[in-house]
Motif scaffolding. Structure first.
Motif, PDB file in Angstrom:
ATOM      1  N   GLY A 124       0.789  -1.222   0.000  1.00 44.08           N
ATOM      2  CA  GLY A 124       0.000   0.000   0.000  1.00 44.08           C
ATOM      3  C   GLY A 124       0.822   1.273   0.000  1.00 44.08           C
ATOM      4  O   GLY A 124       0.305   2.351   0.331  1.00 44.08           O
ATOM      5  N   GLU A 125       2.089   1.197  -0.381  1.00 42.47           N
ATOM      6  CA  GLU A 125       2.925   2.397  -0.428  1.00 42.47           C
ATOM      7  C   GLU A 125       2.374   3.377  -1.474  1.00 42.47           C
ATOM      8  O   GLU A 125       1.879   2.974  -2.521  1.00 42.47           O
ATOM      9  CB  GLU A 125       4.368   2.042  -0.796  1.00 42.47           C
ATOM     10  CG  GLU A 125       5.053   1.086   0.162  1.00 42.47           C
ATOM     11  CD  GLU A 125       5.503   1.759   1.455  1.00 42.47           C
ATOM     12  OE1 GLU A 125       5.271   2.975   1.617  1.00 42.47           O
ATOM     13  OE2 GLU A 125       6.100   1.060   2.299  1.00 42.47           O
ATOM     14  N   THR A 126       2.499   4.657  -1.202  1.00 37.61           N
ATOM     15  CA  THR A 126       2.092   5.689  -2.155  1.00 37.61           C
ATOM     16  C   THR A 126       3.295   6.377  -2.790  1.00 37.61           C
ATOM     17  O   THR A 126       3.138   7.207  -3.679  1.00 37.61           O
ATOM     18  CB  THR A 126       1.214   6.754  -1.472  1.00 37.61           C
ATOM     19  OG1 THR A 126       1.939   7.326  -0.378  1.00 37.61           O
ATOM     20  CG2 THR A 126      -0.067   6.122  -0.946  1.00 37.61           C
ATOM     21  N   PRO A 154      -2.470   5.971  -8.341  1.00 34.22           N
ATOM     22  CA  PRO A 154      -3.500   5.124  -7.726  1.00 34.22           C
ATOM     23  C   PRO A 154      -3.994   3.998  -8.614  1.00 34.22           C
ATOM     24  O   PRO A 154      -4.534   3.005  -8.113  1.00 34.22           O
ATOM     25  CB  PRO A 154      -4.618   6.117  -7.398  1.00 34.22           C
ATOM     26  CG  PRO A 154      -4.410   7.259  -8.338  1.00 34.22           C
ATOM     27  CD  PRO A 154      -2.928   7.363  -8.512  1.00 34.22           C
ATOM     28  N   ALA A 215     -10.879  -3.272  -2.858  1.00 38.25           N
ATOM     29  CA  ALA A 215      -9.676  -2.442  -2.770  1.00 38.25           C
ATOM     30  C   ALA A 215      -8.416  -3.299  -2.684  1.00 38.25           C
ATOM     31  O   ALA A 215      -7.421  -3.030  -3.368  1.00 38.25           O
ATOM     32  CB  ALA A 215      -9.769  -1.510  -1.565  1.00 38.25           C
ATOM     33  N   ASN A 216      -8.447  -4.343  -1.858  1.00 35.68           N
ATOM     34  CA  ASN A 216      -7.285  -5.219  -1.723  1.00 35.68           C
ATOM     35  C   ASN A 216      -7.050  -6.029  -2.993  1.00 35.68           C
ATOM     36  O   ASN A 216      -5.898  -6.247  -3.406  1.00 35.68           O
ATOM     37  CB  ASN A 216      -7.444  -6.147  -0.527  1.00 35.68           C
ATOM     38  CG  ASN A 216      -7.223  -5.437   0.790  1.00 35.68           C
ATOM     39  OD1 ASN A 216      -6.625  -4.363   0.833  1.00 35.68           O
ATOM     40  ND2 ASN A 216      -7.714  -6.010   1.873  1.00 35.68           N
ATOM     41  N   ARG A 219      -5.487  -3.756  -5.572  1.00 35.37           N
ATOM     42  CA  ARG A 219      -4.081  -3.515  -5.247  1.00 35.37           C
ATOM     43  C   ARG A 219      -3.232  -4.714  -5.668  1.00 35.37           C
ATOM     44  O   ARG A 219      -2.138  -4.549  -6.223  1.00 35.37           O
ATOM     45  CB  ARG A 219      -3.928  -3.240  -3.757  1.00 35.37           C
ATOM     46  CG  ARG A 219      -2.531  -2.764  -3.374  1.00 35.37           C
ATOM     47  CD  ARG A 219      -2.554  -2.103  -2.006  1.00 35.37           C
ATOM     48  NE  ARG A 219      -2.977  -3.028  -0.963  1.00 35.37           N
ATOM     49  CZ  ARG A 219      -3.482  -2.652   0.200  1.00 35.37           C
ATOM     50  NH1 ARG A 219      -3.679  -1.380   0.467  1.00 35.37           N
ATOM     51  NH2 ARG A 219      -3.802  -3.552   1.115  1.00 35.37           N
ATOM     52  N   SER A 220      -3.729  -5.915  -5.424  1.00 37.71           N
ATOM     53  CA  SER A 220      -2.996  -7.113  -5.844  1.00 37.71           C
ATOM     54  C   SER A 220      -2.930  -7.207  -7.359  1.00 37.71           C
ATOM     55  O   SER A 220      -1.891  -7.568  -7.928  1.00 37.71           O
ATOM     56  CB  SER A 220      -3.670  -8.363  -5.272  1.00 37.71           C
ATOM     57  OG  SER A 220      -3.576  -8.393  -3.862  1.00 37.71           O
TER      58      SER A 220
END
Length: 311
Positions: A124-126, A154, A215-216, A219-220
């Motif tokens: 989850g790094e931005t 994003p 959301a997860n 991200r994956s």
């Protein structure tokens, strides 16, 4: 300056191009079988080196005494390393006047290892970046010369982020190598207590489950695109995701919430994914519309598998 360049993946190509006039030798991983015909395909760095007219070596093990002796005999000013894929021995690093200079795709000491870009995304790094470092006998543990950072978009995939980081690495290599070869550069020790690891990705890690939040899962998907790929195991077989987005819709996890102009909406534990391009097992990539028609999907159908196979 006289350089030997160690690199393998596409991440290492821009830096090689930037340093090419001073690179006398490129070392890359051996060609690997690829595709249905199992043809030997050179690495991205190997292909670029050949196009630039630079001599290429591909030892199975860079630690082999004969290979190391050959590098020692060339008296290079530095060994520049980027995404090579092997840990270099202390003897090999000592073979050049200024040792090994590494370009690593993370903000060290975070994400030491083979997959820093994907692991940063999964966490989850931005923000991430490229670290230029003096190599030692450890894995990405040497003193830091410089760090440049950039924001993670994003909706950016790991492949897209890797391309941006690769360009940044090329800029850093061009800017810093002249200073390094004059001995005019900082070397700041890493705080090893803050180190995190970024191990190599496995294909099984790309499995998305309908019990995940949207959301997860998204991200994956971003972290595993394009390699090794994100996928669902469904009632009709494996389904690889090539393009998707997130929706706030809700419903029974795995169920089809709608088939419309924006895509195929699939409910997750929280929220939904909108699938716009997919690839069923053994077939070519297809649009969500052709896929839905081919599987005869309608609103309310469930994609949940009866029994999840072992990956």
């Amino acid at each position: 300056m006289r350089l030997a360049y160690f690199g393998t993946s596409s991440f290492a190509v821009p830096a090689l191009e930037a340093l090419a006039p001073n690179v006398e030798l490129v070392v890359t991983q051996p060609s690997r079988p690829s595709g249905r015909g199992n043809l030997l395909v050179p690495t991205p760095v190997g292909l670029m080196a050949l196009s630039l007219g630079i001599v290429v070596l591909s030892p199975d093990k860079a630690r082999d005494a004969e290979f190391v002796s050959g590098i020692e005999s060339r008296h290079f000013d530095a060994l520049v390393v980027a995404s090579y894929g092997q840990i270099l021995s202390e003897r090999l690093l000592a073979a050049a006047k200024y040792g090994g200079i590494n370009l690593h795709g993370s903000v060290l000491p975070k994400y030491r290892g083979a997959a820093p870009i994907a692991r940063a995304m999964l966490a989850g790094e931005t923000e991430t970046g490229v670290t230029l470092m003096q190599m030692d006998k450890g894995m990405d543990s040497g003193a830091i010369i410089a760090i440049e950072t950039l924001e993670i978009g994003p909706d950016e995939t790991a492949g897209e982020l890797e391309a941006r980081l690769a360009d940044l690495a090329g800029e850093m290599a061009a800017a810093w190598l002249p200073r390094i070869l004059k001995g005019e550069y900082p070397k700041v020790p890493q705080d090893h207590d803050k180190a995190t690891l970024a191990p190599k990705l496995s294909s099984g890690e790309g499995l998305l489950r309908f019990t995940m939040s949207a959301a997860n899962a998204y991200r994956s998907f971003r972290a595993f695109t394009p390699r090794p790929g994100a996928f669902f195991e469904t009632s009709q077989g494996r389904l690889k995701l090539l393009r998707c987005s997130v929706s706030a819709d809700s419903g029974e996890p795995g169920s089809v919430l709608g088939i419309g102009p924006e895509g195929l909406r699939i409910a997750m534990a929280v929220g939904a994914l909108i699938l716009t391009e997919v690839q069923p097992a053994g077939k070519k990539s297809t649009s969500w519309n052709d896929f839905a028609n081919g599987w005869r999907l309608k609103e309310g159908d469930s994609l949940k598998p009866r029994e999840l196979p072992t990956v």
